[in-house]
Design an enzyme around this catalytic site. Structure first.
Site, mmCIF file in Angstrom:
data_model
loop_
_atom_site.group_PDB
_atom_site.id
_atom_site.type_symbol
_atom_site.label_atom_id
_atom_site.label_comp_id
_atom_site.label_asym_id
_atom_site.label_seq_id
_atom_site.Cartn_x
_atom_site.Cartn_y
_atom_site.Cartn_z
ATOM 1 N N GLN A 1 -4.110 -1.698 3.560
ATOM 2 C CA GLN A 1 -5.307 -1.827 4.377
ATOM 3 C C GLN A 1 -5.122 -2.781 5.557
ATOM 4 O O GLN A 1 -6.092 -3.088 6.254
ATOM 5 C CB GLN A 1 -6.475 -2.310 3.505
ATOM 6 C CG GLN A 1 -6.855 -1.375 2.374
ATOM 7 C CD GLN A 1 -7.491 -0.075 2.849
ATOM 8 O OE1 GLN A 1 -7.848 0.077 4.018
ATOM 9 N NE2 GLN A 1 -7.626 0.881 1.943
ATOM 10 N N CYS B 1 -10.964 2.431 -7.011
ATOM 11 C CA CYS B 1 -9.741 2.067 -7.738
ATOM 12 C C CYS B 1 -9.580 0.551 -7.822
ATOM 13 O O CYS B 1 -8.469 0.021 -7.720
ATOM 14 C CB CYS B 1 -8.508 2.695 -7.097
ATOM 15 S SG CYS B 1 -8.555 4.496 -7.036
ATOM 16 N N ASP C 1 0.668 -5.868 -0.925
ATOM 17 C CA ASP C 1 0.095 -4.542 -0.709
ATOM 18 C C ASP C 1 -0.544 -4.542 0.673
ATOM 19 O O ASP C 1 -1.607 -5.135 0.885
ATOM 20 C CB ASP C 1 -0.946 -4.242 -1.790
ATOM 21 C CG ASP C 1 -1.663 -2.913 -1.581
ATOM 22 O OD1 ASP C 1 -1.400 -2.237 -0.567
ATOM 23 O OD2 ASP C 1 -2.496 -2.554 -2.431
ATOM 24 N N HIS D 1 -6.253 -3.445 -5.887
ATOM 25 C CA HIS D 1 -6.315 -2.007 -6.157
ATOM 26 C C HIS D 1 -5.527 -1.759 -7.433
ATOM 27 O O HIS D 1 -4.557 -2.450 -7.731
ATOM 28 C CB HIS D 1 -5.682 -1.256 -4.983
ATOM 29 C CG HIS D 1 -5.839 0.224 -5.013
ATOM 30 N ND1 HIS D 1 -5.110 1.026 -5.863
ATOM 31 C CD2 HIS D 1 -6.624 1.068 -4.287
ATOM 32 C CE1 HIS D 1 -5.433 2.299 -5.648
ATOM 33 N NE2 HIS D 1 -6.357 2.344 -4.714
ATOM 34 N N LYS E 1 -2.840 6.477 5.340
ATOM 35 C CA LYS E 1 -3.888 5.532 5.730
ATOM 36 C C LYS E 1 -3.694 5.030 7.156
ATOM 37 O O LYS E 1 -4.510 4.242 7.649
ATOM 38 C CB LYS E 1 -3.931 4.360 4.755
ATOM 39 C CG LYS E 1 -4.382 4.753 3.342
ATOM 40 C CD LYS E 1 -4.497 3.549 2.446
ATOM 41 C CE LYS E 1 -4.785 3.939 0.999
ATOM 42 N NZ LYS E 1 -6.134 4.487 0.789
#
Length: 421
Positions: free
Chosen positions: A212, A375, A209, A133, A235
């Site tokens: 997700q 993104c 990261d 991302h 999220k």
């Protein structure tokens, strides 16, 4: 709690979609919906306990401070960390920029013992991956531009999954390896263990990261062995405006601050400042207090469901979606059909139909999906497409949602191109 009636906890799902259709929300990867339990927790805090955190001795300030620190404990337990390793941020993008700017600040003496560990300069490399991302790419591009370091990246296989054969870009010159836990385009789970092991061999810092992954599967940062990680509240069924930077205790102690000001100091004179120990060193100014309470409520909500159940539920639905998509002509799945290392999202291209048109077609039938480059332009360039359409799942989704999606998908090309599945 079972997932059978979870949708009832989300008031927004009782509204209609465009034109009076049943609303089907398949855009959780962009932002999740919020259950009433989270909204009620935030409203209760605002109504009964709201006060300045760490800045008063009256009852409201005391109660607010205790609730925020209790939230820190809850979030830490949820991701396999210690409370002192949890730094409040306003989101993942801020967390990654905080880290990159703090590392840049290590080029100067800010009175933090051991900060030279983070110094980056000419001859050094920072490694990312092609599937990142932009939030986990641009800060490292900027760090390299400012310091003279070189940006390198792990490449991908034909399905857009990280290719471990390219791990050799991590070498004795590498200072930082920043990578996603789950790609927000292809949905693949990264080989975290192999990347961390390679980084450790050369003494590089690892940054994960986890945007997700944290909302969709059990995550334990200590077990994963990463040095830093980031994720966002919005999220994972919490509010916008709050996120978390995780850092190993030993790593945070040596990291200089980025933002400076109130609440992150031990002592200030006109000539000199002594900064607080982590995590307060990285929490300058007024924190998003109500949002922190909402994030803790979201963590409690997911804990009561059970992250193993969340993972199982979404895997079942994504398998149903992938199997159905295989039988629809003209659909190209970015990432391939394998679900063995797949999270709850699928990006795809419809032959002859622009993703924006696909999105509008779905919207007319009450189905919310994401369109664009998400993104993550470099991985779209790899697939030779400018944009794609993305389905992404949440705990509230059902088999009926997937079936509605597949029915609409089978009709898209017929509507725009006169071709039907």
């Amino acid at each position: 709690m079972t997932l059978r009636k979870v949708a009832e906890d989300f008031p927004i799902l009782s509204r209609e979609g465009r034109g009076g259709t049943r609303l089907v929300y398949l855009d959780t990867g962009a932002t999740s919906l919020r259950p009433r339990q989270v909204m009620e927790a935030m409203a209760s805090f605002e109504s009964t306990s709201y006060g300045a955190v760490n800045r008063g001795s009256h009852i409201l300030a005391e109660e607010s401070t205790l609730e925020v620190e209790d939230a820190r404990v809850s979030v830490a337990q949820f991701v396999g960390a210690d409370p002192e390793e949890i730094v409040w941020t306003h989101g993942t993008t801020e967390g990654l920029n905080l880290l990159a700017y703090a590392i840049h600040n290590a080029q100067w003496d800010m009175g933090i013992r051991g900060s030279e560990r983070y110094r980056v300069g000419p001859g050094d490399t920072v490694v990312v991956t092609r599937v990142e991302h932009h939030a986990n790419l641009l800060p490292w591009q900027e760090l390299c531009r400012k310091t003279g370091a070189q940006l390198r990246w792990l490449d991908v296989d034909e399905y857009g999954r990280i290719n471990t054969d390219t791990l050799n870009v991590i070498d004795e010159n590498t200072k930082i390896v920043a990578f996603t836990h789950v790609s927000n385009v292809v949905g693949a789970v990264s080989p975290v263990g192999k990347i961390v092991d390679k980084a450790r061999e050369v003494g590089a810092i690892t940054v994960l990261d986890a945007c997700q992954s944290v909302p969709h599967m059990p995550v334990d940062f200590h077990a994963l062995g990463v040095d830093f990680a980031v994720f966002s509240g919005h999220k994972m069924y919490g509010p916008t405006g709050v996120g978390v930077l995780y850092g190993k205790r030993s790593m945070l102690r040596k990291l200089p601050p980025f933002l400076t000001g109130g609440s992150m100091i031990d002592y200030v004179t006109m000539e000199h400042t002594e900064y607080s120990a982590p995590p307060r060193r990285f929490e300058a100014g007024t924190q998003p207090v109500t949002q922190i309470i909402g994030l803790a409520a979201a963590v409690d909500y997911l804990t009561r469901i059970g992250m193993d159940k969340v993972r199982e539920h979404e895997t079942h639905l994504i398998r149903r979606a992938l199997e159905g998509m295989k039988n629809i002509p003209g659909i190209r799945i970015l990432g391939g059909p394998d679900v063995s290392d797949h999270s709850g999202l699928i990006s795809f291209d419809v032959d002859g139909v622009h993703p924006h048109d696909v999105g509008q077609f779905f919207d007319a039938q009450g189905i919310c999906v994401r369109v664009g480059h998400h993104c993550a332009q470099p991985v779209h360039d790899f697939f030779n497409v400018q944009a794609s359409t993305r389905l992404s799942l949440g705990v509230y989704n059902t088999q009926e949602d997937i079936d509605a999606f597949l029915q609409a998908l089978a009709e898209v090309r017929g509507y725009f191109c006169g071709k039907r599945a």
